[in-house]
Design an enzyme around this catalytic site. Structure first.
Site, PDB file in Angstrom:
ATOM      1  N   GLY A   1       3.454  -0.497  -5.698  1.00 16.36           N
ATOM      2  CA  GLY A   1       3.721  -1.797  -6.336  1.00 16.36           C
ATOM      3  C   GLY A   1       3.470  -1.759  -7.831  1.00 16.36           C
ATOM      4  O   GLY A   1       2.561  -1.076  -8.303  1.00 16.36           O
TER       5      GLY A   1
ATOM      6  N   GLY B   1     -24.895  14.459 -11.963  1.00 13.94           N
ATOM      7  CA  GLY B   1     -26.022  14.070 -11.107  1.00 13.94           C
ATOM      8  C   GLY B   1     -26.060  12.567 -10.916  1.00 13.94           C
ATOM      9  O   GLY B   1     -27.121  11.947 -10.913  1.00 13.94           O
TER      10      GLY B   1
ATOM     11  N   HIS C   1     -43.749  -4.163  14.738  1.00  8.98           N
ATOM     12  CA  HIS C   1     -44.456  -2.881  14.606  1.00  8.98           C
ATOM     13  C   HIS C   1     -44.096  -1.962  15.777  1.00  8.98           C
ATOM     14  O   HIS C   1     -44.041  -2.434  16.907  1.00  8.98           O
ATOM     15  CB  HIS C   1     -45.961  -3.131  14.619  1.00  8.98           C
TER      16      HIS C   1
ATOM     17  N   GLU D   1       0.857  -1.197   0.000  1.00  8.75           N
ATOM     18  CA  GLU D   1       0.000   0.000   0.000  1.00  8.75           C
ATOM     19  C   GLU D   1       0.890   1.243   0.000  1.00  8.75           C
ATOM     20  O   GLU D   1       1.809   1.354   0.801  1.00  8.75           O
ATOM     21  CB  GLU D   1      -0.925  -0.036   1.224  1.00  8.75           C
ATOM     22  N   LYS D   2       0.587   2.187  -0.913  1.00  6.61           N
ATOM     23  CA  LYS D   2       1.434   3.389  -1.011  1.00  6.61           C
ATOM     24  C   LYS D   2       0.976   4.486  -0.059  1.00  6.61           C
ATOM     25  O   LYS D   2       1.685   5.437   0.223  1.00  6.61           O
ATOM     26  CB  LYS D   2       1.483   3.906  -2.448  1.00  6.61           C
TER      27      LYS D   2
ATOM     28  N   ASP E   1     -12.587  -1.738  -7.902  1.00  8.74           N
ATOM     29  CA  ASP E   1     -12.787  -0.657  -8.883  1.00  8.74           C
ATOM     30  C   ASP E   1     -11.863  -0.759 -10.099  1.00  8.74           C
ATOM     31  O   ASP E   1     -12.239  -0.337 -11.187  1.00  8.74           O
ATOM     32  CB  ASP E   1     -12.519   0.710  -8.222  1.00  8.74           C
TER      33      ASP E   1
ATOM     34  N   GLY F   1     -17.825  11.106 -12.344  1.00 11.14           N
ATOM     35  CA  GLY F   1     -17.424   9.708 -12.483  1.00 11.14           C
ATOM     36  C   GLY F   1     -16.028   9.402 -11.958  1.00 11.14           C
ATOM     37  O   GLY F   1     -15.313  10.301 -11.498  1.00 11.14           O
ATOM     38  N   ARG F   2     -15.703   8.117 -11.993  1.00  5.66           N
ATOM     39  CA  ARG F   2     -14.374   7.665 -11.550  1.00  5.66           C
ATOM     40  C   ARG F   2     -13.777   6.743 -12.606  1.00  5.66           C
ATOM     41  O   ARG F   2     -14.514   6.125 -13.376  1.00  5.66           O
ATOM     42  CB  ARG F   2     -14.492   6.917 -10.201  1.00  5.66           C
TER      43      ARG F   2
ATOM     44  N   GLU G   1     -26.653  18.086 -14.772  1.00  4.57           N
ATOM     45  CA  GLU G   1     -26.465  16.706 -15.226  1.00  4.57           C
ATOM     46  C   GLU G   1     -26.611  16.659 -16.738  1.00  4.57           C
ATOM     47  O   GLU G   1     -27.574  17.168 -17.309  1.00  4.57           O
ATOM     48  CB  GLU G   1     -27.470  15.771 -14.534  1.00  4.57           C
TER      49      GLU G   1
HETATM   50  P1  NAI Z   1     -21.480   8.347 -11.901  1.00  2.04           P
HETATM   51  O1  NAI Z   1     -20.986   7.725 -13.120  1.00  2.04           O
HETATM   52  O2  NAI Z   1     -22.446   7.639 -11.021  1.00  2.04           O
HETATM   53  O3  NAI Z   1     -22.191   9.746 -12.282  1.00  2.04           O
HETATM   54  C1  NAI Z   1     -21.551  10.771 -12.982  1.00  2.04           C
HETATM   55  C2  NAI Z   1     -22.634  11.606 -13.650  1.00  2.04           C
HETATM   56  O4  NAI Z   1     -22.022  12.762 -14.179  1.00  2.04           O
HETATM   57  C3  NAI Z   1     -23.318  10.898 -14.798  1.00  2.04           C
HETATM   58  O5  NAI Z   1     -24.708  10.951 -14.588  1.00  2.04           O
HETATM   59  C4  NAI Z   1     -22.868  11.678 -16.020  1.00  2.04           C
HETATM   60  O6  NAI Z   1     -23.866  11.749 -17.020  1.00  2.04           O
HETATM   61  C5  NAI Z   1     -22.594  13.049 -15.439  1.00  2.04           C
HETATM   62  N1  NAI Z   1     -21.601  13.846 -16.176  1.00  2.04           N
HETATM   63  C6  NAI Z   1     -20.386  13.434 -16.607  1.00  2.04           C
HETATM   64  N2  NAI Z   1     -19.748  14.483 -17.195  1.00  2.04           N
HETATM   65  C7  NAI Z   1     -20.570  15.556 -17.095  1.00  2.04           C
HETATM   66  C8  NAI Z   1     -20.469  16.917 -17.497  1.00  2.04           C
HETATM   67  N3  NAI Z   1     -19.367  17.405 -18.105  1.00  2.04           N
HETATM   68  N4  NAI Z   1     -21.523  17.746 -17.253  1.00  2.04           N
HETATM   69  C9  NAI Z   1     -22.629  17.279 -16.625  1.00  2.04           C
HETATM   70  N5  NAI Z   1     -22.766  16.009 -16.222  1.00  2.04           N
HETATM   71  C10 NAI Z   1     -21.751  15.151 -16.444  1.00  2.04           C
HETATM   72  O7  NAI Z   1     -20.186   8.810 -11.107  1.00  2.04           O
HETATM   73  P2  NAI Z   1     -20.022   9.359  -9.652  1.00  2.04           P
HETATM   74  O8  NAI Z   1     -21.292   9.894  -9.107  1.00  2.04           O
HETATM   75  O9  NAI Z   1     -18.885  10.326  -9.751  1.00  2.04           O
HETATM   76  O10 NAI Z   1     -19.592   8.091  -8.835  1.00  2.04           O
HETATM   77  C11 NAI Z   1     -18.414   7.363  -9.208  1.00  2.04           C
HETATM   78  C12 NAI Z   1     -18.473   5.917  -8.773  1.00  2.04           C
HETATM   79  O11 NAI Z   1     -18.397   5.806  -7.375  1.00  2.04           O
HETATM   80  C13 NAI Z   1     -19.731   5.245  -9.233  1.00  2.04           C
HETATM   81  O12 NAI Z   1     -19.390   4.023  -9.798  1.00  2.04           O
HETATM   82  C14 NAI Z   1     -20.520   5.070  -7.981  1.00  2.04           C
HETATM   83  O13 NAI Z   1     -21.314   3.895  -8.016  1.00  2.04           O
HETATM   84  C15 NAI Z   1     -19.451   4.989  -6.899  1.00  2.04           C
HETATM   85  N6  NAI Z   1     -19.965   5.534  -5.650  1.00  2.04           N
HETATM   86  C16 NAI Z   1     -20.847   4.824  -4.919  1.00  2.04           C
HETATM   87  C17 NAI Z   1     -21.387   5.337  -3.779  1.00  2.04           C
HETATM   88  C18 NAI Z   1     -22.376   4.564  -3.012  1.00  2.04           C
HETATM   89  O14 NAI Z   1     -22.505   3.386  -3.202  1.00  2.04           O
HETATM   90  N7  NAI Z   1     -23.152   5.162  -2.138  1.00  2.04           N
HETATM   91  C19 NAI Z   1     -21.036   6.666  -3.298  1.00  2.04           C
HETATM   92  C20 NAI Z   1     -20.120   7.322  -4.144  1.00  2.04           C
HETATM   93  C21 NAI Z   1     -19.608   6.769  -5.263  1.00  2.04           C
END
Ligand code: NAI
Length: 454
Positions: free
Chosen positions: A114, A179, A441, A34-35, A309, A269-270, A201
């Site tokens: 690593g 969003g 309940h 782990e870094k 991931d 996104g990620r 969004e």
């Molecule tokens: P995401 O992929 O869920 O949503 C990113 C949104 O940004 C999309 O709806 C996309 O259309 C929009 N978008 C992208 N570029 C844009 C732009 N230039 N202008 C406007 N809208 C744009 O990614 P998010 O929310 O960043 O999450 C990343 C990952 O982390 C996901 O895979 C998610 O499932 C995970 N995650 C899970 C959580 C949980 O389980 N509670 C909490 C946080 C993250």
């Protein structure tokens, strides 16, 4: 002398440390590289810190709402500095827990970055370099925030979710670009903290991967709390405004608009974090930056596995640890333990959202004839007495067999209750199987009984 291990894991997040614990159960001599500090994104910049801040913000907002009813009086304040301190303590406590588990399971934790030199050699770079022999390798390097290179993305107060999580400042106005899950969780947090939130969004709805009704309902609830949500919004640029604020320009329905705020959150996104993993000519099959794995978690190079991931997909901590457990069991010649075809998804907004198995649309796409049952939580006593927002429980079942295929929930404690439906999907239970159960309940879980019974 060269160090030798039966398993070398690269990355100490939920996939990596869970794999190490599973390996110990099978007597596999393991090293974990782990870094940073143990815990990965989930513990340092993701699930745990976000939900800690969210817990504080949500308590504050709930108390404010009760105040409006006259149940509470006096001035109510939130101290972000104290909440941040609490967050650091939570992280520290959980980090120590992981370190202790590594020790207890005799996992050698190696500090450094690593990379893979060849099928059996891992290189660790810290101050110097060291080579480690690995019988098997697990890549669990996680993901990184995708920063959309919109002009102005690097201006002051244009932040990623990791950066805003450490901030003690509550911007009067916050624009969120994206969003999706992260965007909507932060919209919920910051509106609870009294900030004026605008979400931009790109797609035609928020939470585009979820059930349509969930997207619509959340939009309505947040709108009622004063959150502005613009869908079909194409962000063009971010500029510094005259009063030190930020101006975000976007196109919505052919019209050029501006969102003005003191802070901007990039939540678009990620990306899997696989860069720099392979040395020289050594290669593993990837697709769009993600490491490709088969149903056992094995990559195109036998003996090298991937989990979490970095392999793309749902990018959820619980998916990562489940994949890691199954991968290690495969290395040990054991059958998989966890059912990877049913991974629940949770969004920690207020109200919470949770989904498992198939949605109605997905089931239909698979050619299944379905039966959809829905229960409005406005009829649930616990929901009414605790002043929760309107929500629902939706169950998708196969029409003839009445076997539960999936569920979507939007209500208080949805993220805890969803596991009842996951258990039903994984164990192929019917509506009647869940309907026979007595739910205490008054609880939110009574809604499950109501939803599955005729
Ligand atoms: P995401 O992929 O869920 O949503 C990113 C949104 O940004 C999309 O709806 C996309 O259309 C929009 N978008 C992208 N570029 C844009 C732009 N230039 N202008 C406007 N809208 C744009 O990614 P998010 O929310 O960043 O999450 C990343 C990952 O982390 C996901 O895979 C998610 O499932 C995970 N995650 C899970 C959580 C949980 O389980 N509670 C909490 C946080 C993250």
């Amino acid at each position: 002398m060269e160090e030798r291990f039966e398993l070398v894991i690269i990355g100490g997040g939920p996939a990596g440390y869970t794999a190490a614990i599973e390996a110990a159960k099978h007597g596999i001599k393991t090293a974990l590289i782990e870094k940073d500090t143990l815990g990965g994104t989930c513990l340092q910049r993701g699930c745990i810190p976000t939900k800690t801040i969210l817990h504080g913000a949500s308590l504050y907002a709930k108390a404010q709402r009760e105040k409006e009813k006259g149940i509470f009086g006096g001035e109510l304040k939130i101290h972000m500095g104290m909440l941040q301190e609490h967050k650091r303590e939570v992280i520290h406590q959980l980090q120590e827990g992981i370190a202790m588990l590594m020790k207890k399971n005799k996992v050698q934790v190696i500090s450094g970055t690593g990379s893979i030199l060849d099928r059996h050699t891992v290189l660790v770079k810290e101050e110097g370099e060291r080579k480690i022999f690995a019988e098997k390798i697990l890549i669990a390097t996680g993901s990184k925030t995708a920063v959309p290179k919109i002009p102005g993305w690097n201006l002051k107060n244009v932040l990623t979710s990791s950066e805003i999580l450490d901030s003690e400042e509550i911007f009067p106005r916050l624009t969120i670009i994206g969003g999706g899950v992260i965007g909507m969780e932060f919209a919920s947090i910051y509106s609870d903290l009294g900030c004026q939130v605008t979400v931009l969004e790109f797609m035609d709805r928020i939470l585009g991967n979820m059930d349509r009704e969930i997207s619509q309902n959340l939009k309505m609830i947040l709108k009622k709390r004063g959150v502005e949500i613009h869908t079909g919004a194409k962000v063009e640029e971010i500029k510094q405004g005259p009063q030190g604020n930020l101006i975000c320009t976007y196109q919505e329905k052919e019209e050029r608009k501006e969102a003005v705020s003191e802070g901007i959150l990039l939540a678009a996104g990620r990306h899997p974090a696989a860069e720099g993993l392979f040395e020289g000519s050594f290669e593993i099959e990837t697709e769009g930056g993600r490491i490709l794995t088969d149903e056992n978690g094995e990559t195109s190079v036998r003996g090298i596995y991937g989990a979490g991931d970095v392999t793309g997909g749902s990018m959820l901590a619980h998916a990562a640890s489940a994949q890691a457990v199954n991968a290690v069991r495969h290395m040990a010649g054991k059958p998989p333990l966890l059912e990877l075809s049913c991974i629940p998804g949770c969004v920690y907004t207020d109200p919470e959202i949770a989904c498992t198995g198939l949605t109605q649309d997905e089931a239909k796409k698979q050619g299944l004839e379905v039966l959809v049952k829905k229960y409005p939580m406005s009829a649930n006593g616990k929901t009414v007495l605790s002043g929760e927002d309107r929500g629902f429980i939706k169950v998708v079942a196969e029409k003839e067999s009445r076997r539960i295929l999936g569920a979507q929930m939007m209500c208080a404690r949805a993220t805890d209750m969803i596991s009842q439906f996951s258990a039903a999907v994984v164990n192929r239970q019917t509506l009647e199987d869940l309907g026979r159960v007595i739910y205490p309940h008054p609880t939110f879980s009574e809604g499950i009984g109501e939803a599955v019974r005729d």
